[in-house]
Design an enzyme around this catalytic site. Sequence first.
Site, PDB file in Angstrom:
ATOM      1  N   HIS A  79       0.810  -1.142  -0.039  1.00 47.01           N
ATOM      2  CA  HIS A  79       0.011  -0.049   0.062  1.00 47.01           C
ATOM      3  C   HIS A  79       0.913   1.354   0.019  1.00 47.01           C
ATOM      4  O   HIS A  79       2.006   1.231   0.539  1.00 47.01           O
ATOM      5  CB  HIS A  79      -0.823  -0.046   1.257  1.00 47.01           C
ATOM      6  CG  HIS A  79      -2.006  -1.010   1.316  1.00 47.01           C
ATOM      7  ND1 HIS A  79      -2.176  -1.671   2.579  1.00 47.01           N
ATOM      8  CD2 HIS A  79      -2.857  -1.435   0.474  1.00 47.01           C
ATOM      9  CE1 HIS A  79      -3.253  -2.572   2.297  1.00 47.01           C
ATOM     10  NE2 HIS A  79      -3.530  -2.554   1.066  1.00 47.01           N
ATOM     11  N   CYS A 103      -2.135   0.708  10.041  1.00 49.90           N
ATOM     12  CA  CYS A 103      -3.334  -0.068   9.413  1.00 49.90           C
ATOM     13  C   CYS A 103      -4.270  -0.732  10.479  1.00 49.90           C
ATOM     14  O   CYS A 103      -5.208  -1.720  10.201  1.00 49.90           O
ATOM     15  CB  CYS A 103      -2.953  -1.203   8.305  1.00 49.90           C
ATOM     16  SG  CYS A 103      -1.646  -2.294   8.850  1.00 49.90           S
TER      17      CYS A 103
END
Length: 258
Positions: free
Chosen positions: A163, A248
């Site tokens: 990501h 996250c």
Amino acid sequence: MPSKKALVRRPSPRLAEGLVTHAERQKVDVGLATEQWEAYVEALRAHGWEICEVEGADDCPDSVFVEDTVVLFRNVALITRPGSASRRPETAGVEEAVAGLGCSVNWIWDPGTLDGGDVLKVGDTVYVGRSGRTDAAGVQQLRAAFEPLGARVVAVPVSKVLHLKSAVTALPDGTVIGHIPKMDRPSLFPGFLAVPEESGAQVLLLGGHQLLMAASAPKTAELLTDLGYEVVTVDIGEFEKLEGSVTCLSVRLRELYA
């Protein structure tokens, strides 16, 4: 007053089956991971964050990485459509949680895909990683949802990490920090600061000059301390085996007003 709420989700008993894309699979100790998660949550609570625990999703190995399921801008919650089909059942519980907190809820629709880990907000600028999990249609739908609210959306190529926020995050003053070997286009970020460790690129803003970081980046912690930040470290080694980071494991809601 602005809010200081953090959404979290307890690790699934199937955590060890979580997806791995850019790293070799390692054995994950679910019991130790749960202890690390509890310490992470306690670190948030100790720095003034109200913890909002989303109902568990035991059949979803990656559900602890709750950031991937929703993106917030002001009071609007954009429920994602994760790039991995196996993760899409994770969003229902998160949608219920953010709606219960008073967010206005929007959605990413088929054929678009978007993972929240690909979205970095710096003031009103929203950087969106075009990665293996977030496609062009997902970027376009995020742009359509947030630009009318005053966001400036900037697409960023991501090919070397899972990501965008695996490679870059931002300090409280808006300086973007990143680990250059894992970045495609460092020049896209004004005021950029390179850090010496991959996990050092991932910081969570606790408030004021306080930062939460993984214990696996001591050189970066020293660098940021020298710059005047108060660095709080947590061991999230079991989650790092699954390409996870401090960002996250939670969703921070800062712009909800009572």
